[in-house]
Design a protein around this motif. Structure first.
Motif, PDB file in Angstrom:
ATOM      1  N   CYS A  56       0.836  -1.212   0.000  1.00 50.37           N
ATOM      2  CA  CYS A  56       0.000   0.000   0.000  1.00 50.37           C
ATOM      3  C   CYS A  56       0.870   1.262   0.000  1.00 50.37           C
ATOM      4  O   CYS A  56       0.393   2.343  -0.339  1.00 50.37           O
ATOM      5  N   GLU A  88      -0.282  -4.378   6.232  1.00 45.91           N
ATOM      6  CA  GLU A  88      -1.283  -5.276   6.832  1.00 45.91           C
ATOM      7  C   GLU A  88      -1.245  -6.678   6.243  1.00 45.91           C
ATOM      8  O   GLU A  88      -1.558  -7.655   6.931  1.00 45.91           O
ATOM      9  N   THR A  89      -0.895  -6.770   4.959  1.00 45.57           N
ATOM     10  CA  THR A  89      -1.124  -8.041   4.286  1.00 45.57           C
ATOM     11  C   THR A  89      -0.053  -9.086   4.560  1.00 45.57           C
ATOM     12  O   THR A  89      -0.349 -10.283   4.552  1.00 45.57           O
ATOM     13  N   CYS A 124      -0.813   2.500   4.440  1.00 40.35           N
ATOM     14  CA  CYS A 124      -1.459   1.334   5.038  1.00 40.35           C
ATOM     15  C   CYS A 124      -1.842   1.616   6.500  1.00 40.35           C
ATOM     16  O   CYS A 124      -1.250   2.467   7.162  1.00 40.35           O
ATOM     17  N   ASP A 125      -2.797   0.849   6.966  1.00 40.44           N
ATOM     18  CA  ASP A 125      -3.539   1.153   8.191  1.00 40.44           C
ATOM     19  C   ASP A 125      -2.752   1.797   9.329  1.00 40.44           C
ATOM     20  O   ASP A 125      -3.080   2.879   9.801  1.00 40.44           O
ATOM     21  N   HIS A 196      -3.462   2.320  -1.098  1.00 43.41           N
ATOM     22  CA  HIS A 196      -3.988   1.500  -0.003  1.00 43.41           C
ATOM     23  C   HIS A 196      -5.399   1.022  -0.346  1.00 43.41           C
ATOM     24  O   HIS A 196      -5.958   1.389  -1.401  1.00 43.41           O
ATOM     25  N   CYS A 197      -5.989   0.218   0.511  1.00 42.52           N
ATOM     26  CA  CYS A 197      -7.326  -0.333   0.249  1.00 42.52           C
ATOM     27  C   CYS A 197      -8.300   0.785  -0.101  1.00 42.52           C
ATOM     28  O   CYS A 197      -8.315   1.837   0.539  1.00 42.52           O
ATOM     29  N   ALA A 203      -7.265   2.251   6.569  1.00 44.37           N
ATOM     30  CA  ALA A 203      -6.375   3.187   5.868  1.00 44.37           C
ATOM     31  C   ALA A 203      -7.147   4.398   5.358  1.00 44.37           C
ATOM     32  O   ALA A 203      -6.740   5.547   5.589  1.00 44.37           O
TER      33      ALA A 203
HETATM   34 FE1  FES Z   1      -2.911  -1.764   3.355  1.00 41.67          FE
HETATM   35 FE2  FES Z   1      -5.578  -2.437   3.371  1.00 41.67          FE
HETATM   36  S1  FES Z   1      -3.849  -3.736   3.309  1.00 41.67           S
HETATM   37  S2  FES Z   1      -4.647  -0.508   3.494  1.00 41.67           S
END
Ligand code: FES
Length: 344
Positions: A56, A88-89, A124-125, A196-197, A203
């Motif tokens: 992200c 996150e991933t 990312c988050d 990002h998502c 995020a």
């Molecule tokens: Fe990075 Fe969702 S995995 S914002």
């Protein structure tokens, strides 16, 4: 500069006499910076959570170039440095284990180096709250640029939301509604650009919350990562941080209790993640701002949710952006918008 000190913080390094000053300047000159870089101009750190292990955030090195352009344009001296990226991933057991470590690293790096202000690059988050926590503790002038969401996923004519559709595709596979080959194809259609998502996950939530807190320029949160206006706002943030150093505008003066109230209301309006509660409490704690769960309950109840995004709703961040999320024309607090949408 501090109110009681007319010498910039960075000049304690670059303006030093004798051997110390020579060491501080000489080693920096191995990057090709001329002597005028050390003439007392604001030194702006660019704290980047760029990493290919945090997909992200994998484009933040390019966002940093736009920030640098803005800093140079306004007479500052930009210096980019890496801060731990929590993706996150991939990270195990969970990125949340590392948010505070990221915050500590950002805090110590900002404090230990000859910086007068800092631009925080996140995506990312956990990277957004972690950087805000670190910057809040140091309390040097700081502004955030989030990396922006991915473009809407598209699969067989339908919008596909990162995260949200992972669950759906898995169920479809188990139920025999999709083959494994179709799932492979769909996963490539879900994450089809940097960013990002693009759902209203943590995020996107924290990007909007950072904007509502006053730590990110108005209208910044929703531009897709690959939209050139993302790079326009990054350049503008580079310009703004130099002014913030001149004004000695610090996070403690921006992230007030009233600003936290604003961000709680904004989170309610956008249907943001409940993770915002955890992160806002942590940021407030760094600043000594009183914030309780009752504040969230009381303030959020007053606000209607007006944004209809996945995972609970129907749309995605690109839709939110084009529906007005990225527009700066309504912002009276921003005197000199340069973004092309300012006249929209
Ligand atoms: Fe990075 Fe969702 S995995 S914002």
């Amino acid at each position: 500069m501090t109110p009681d000190d007319d010498v910039r913080r960075s000049q304690a390094w670059f303006g030093a006499a004798g051997r110390s000053g020579m060491i501080y300047r000489s080693w920096m000159r191995n990057q090709g910076f001329g002597p005028d870089a050390f003439d007392g101009r604001p030194v702006i750190g660019i704290a980047s959570t760029w990493s290919e292990l945090a997909p992200c955030n994998a484009h933040l090195n390019r966002v940093a170039e736009s920030v640098k352009r803005g800093v140079w344009q306004t007479g500052g001296f930009p210096l980019e440095f890496p801060v731990m990226a929590t993706g996150e991933t991939l990270m195990r057991p969970t990125a949340m284990f590392y948010r505070n470590l990221l915050a500590m690293q950002a805090e110590e790096l900002i404090r230990a180096n000859p910086l007068d202000g800092v631009v925080l690059l996140s995506g990312c988050d956990k990277t957004t709250p972690g950087l805000l926590m670190g910057a809040a503790s140091v309390d040097l002038p700081a502004i955030m640029v989030t990396g922006g969401p991915m473009l809407n996923g598209k699969f067989r004519g339908q919008d596909v939301g990162s995260g949200t559709h992972v669950w759906k595709f898995e169920e479809d596979l188990k139920a025999g509604r999709m083959t494994q080959d179709e799932v492979f194809e769909a996963e490539g259609c879900m994450a089809r650009s940097n960013g990002h998502c693009m759902t209203m996950g943590t995020a996107s939530t924290m990007a909007c919350v950072a904007e509502a807190l006053g730590m990110q320029l108005p209208g910044s949160a929703t531009w897709p990562a690959v939209d050139m206006r993302r790079f326009e706002v990054a350049q503008e943030a580079g310009r703004r941080i130099v002014g913030m150093v001149e004004e000695d505008l610090r996070p403690s003066a921006v992230m007030t209790r009233a600003a936290f109230g604003n961000s709680i209301r904004a989170n309610a309006a956008i249907g943001g993640s409940t993770n915002a509660i955890i992160h806002l409490m942590a940021i407030a704690g760094r600043l000594g701002v009183e914030l309780s769960l009752d504040d969230f309950d009381e303030l959020a109840r007053q606000v209607s949710t007006v944004v209809d995004l996945m995972p609970s709703g129907r749309f995605l961040m690109e839709d939110f952006c084009y529906a007005g999320g990225g527009c700066r024309s309504c912002c009276a607090t921003w005197p000199t918008p340069v973004c092309s949408t300012a006249t929209r």
